[in-house]
Design an enzyme around this catalytic site. Structure first.
Site, mmCIF file in Angstrom:
data_model
loop_
_atom_site.group_PDB
_atom_site.id
_atom_site.type_symbol
_atom_site.label_atom_id
_atom_site.label_comp_id
_atom_site.label_asym_id
_atom_site.label_seq_id
_atom_site.Cartn_x
_atom_site.Cartn_y
_atom_site.Cartn_z
ATOM 1 N N CYS A 1 0.928 -3.330 0.092
ATOM 2 C CA CYS A 1 0.938 -4.477 0.991
ATOM 3 C C CYS A 1 -0.479 -4.964 1.236
ATOM 4 C CB CYS A 1 1.579 -4.119 2.332
ATOM 5 S SG CYS A 1 3.222 -3.376 2.213
ATOM 6 N N ARG B 1 0.947 -10.815 6.583
ATOM 7 C CA ARG B 1 0.918 -9.849 5.493
ATOM 8 C C ARG B 1 1.830 -10.243 4.347
ATOM 9 N NH1 ARG B 1 4.184 -5.503 7.299
ATOM 10 N NH2 ARG B 1 3.384 -4.241 5.550
#
Length: 327
Positions: A2, A16
């Site tokens: 991520c 994100r």
């Protein structure tokens, strides 16, 4: 894997990419102020700050991947496989399971400074949510408009790091990323000058060569460097529309395309969704892998004084807009 980063331009933004080999039943979930948060080893919280983020609801409990509260404080949890270590119960500490961290902090804290003091007395415990839902190995980015830090629970204990870059990816541990950035201090978005030799007549042959050497692979250190470079150099008029658009442009530059990253288990990692949260206004923006339109949910459009979770299913419809007129 991520990628997460902060951005401030009139309003404060945190978001994100969530990269996995599959979805996890994710929805945009608003937790209103009177939802009853029960914790495994700490007191139940009856009333708290409202929050919004991406979660899956299991047994009536929101398992957040990231969220912001109504005061502008946000947290993102990112994979930290191989380095995350959780512990047994410890006397004199707040014993919090990893899946409880976002609710615990966003319920109790208004600022990142206050959140830091909560982490300083926290012990992150090794306790699964359920037998069929084992813990994820995570570390966390915590931020508001004034402060940003990273929390990692490792074999050395709970570590808290100031994060001047406002960015987090995955392994190695955060100190590596801090030192690795020094390898790229010569990069610039500007048209480069010849610094190689005064004797040699060297000229750039294309725009963008000031950033020659900026990594472009999908590894965690490379995504960290590229995200910091792009966020620090992107420009915006400061309107909501342009800020959000620019935020997603950065995320798209470090996203994963199906087939481009194959895991050790021979599965495809891809960007399941991208998110940009306006922590100032309480708006959650998202794109999915299937639908790159920017969708939004505003927490303040709902009754935040209720006790019932509010969930929005993600729009994963593949739509192609047709031109309305000929040129």
């Amino acid at each position: 894997m991520c990628t997460s980063f902060t951005y401030y331009n009139n309003d404060f933004y945190l978001g994100r990419n969530l990269d996995l080999d599959c979805g996890f039943g994710e929805e945009v979930v608003i937790t209103p102020r009177e939802y009853r948060f029960q914790f495994r080893h700490e007191p139940t919280i009856e009333k708290h700050s409202a929050m919004i983020g991406m979660a899956t609801i299991v047994e009536g409990y929101p398992l957040y991947a990231e969220a912001i509260n109504e005061h502008g404080l946000g947290i993102c949890g990112l994979e930290f496989k191989g380095n995350a270590k959780y512990f047994d119960l410890m006397d004199g500490k707040d014993n919090i399971a990893p899946f409880e961290i976002i609710p615990w902090i966003l319920s109790n804290c208004v600022t990142a400074k206050e959140a830091r003091s909560y982490f300083e007395k926290m012990n992150i415990i090794d306790e699964d949510f359920a037998p069929n839902l084992p813990l994820s190995p995570l570390h966390w980015l915590i931020a508001d408009k004034d402060d940003c830090f990273v929390v990692e629970s490792t074999k050395d204990g709970l570590m808290i790091y100031d994060n001047i870059f406002g960015t987090l990816t995955n392994n190695p541990p955060f100190p590596y990323h801090l030192s690795n950035m020094m390898n790229y201090l010569n990069l610039t978005p500007k048209y480069p000058e010849n610094r190689f030799s005064k004797r040699l007549d060297l000229e750039p042959f294309a725009n963008g060569m000031g950033a020659l050497g900026l990594p472009g692979d999908a590894s965690s250190p490379s995504r960290f460097v590229k995200t910091v470079f792009l966020k620090e150099n992107m420009t915006s008029s400061g309107t909501e529309e342009v800020n959000v658009q620019q935020y997603f442009r950065v995320l798209n530059q470090v996203s994963m395309i199906k087939g481009s990253v194959i895991t050790k288990e021979n599965r495809e990692d891809y960007t399941v969704y991208s998110a940009c949260m306006n922590a100032t206004k309480g708006v959650y923006y998202y794109q999915t892998y299937e639908n790159m339109h920017i969708n939004s949910v505003c927490m303040h459009d709902e009754n935040l004084d209720s006790s019932v979770l509010i969930a929005y299913k993600l729009d994963k419809t593949i739509n192609f807009l047709k031109s309305n007129s000929k040129a």
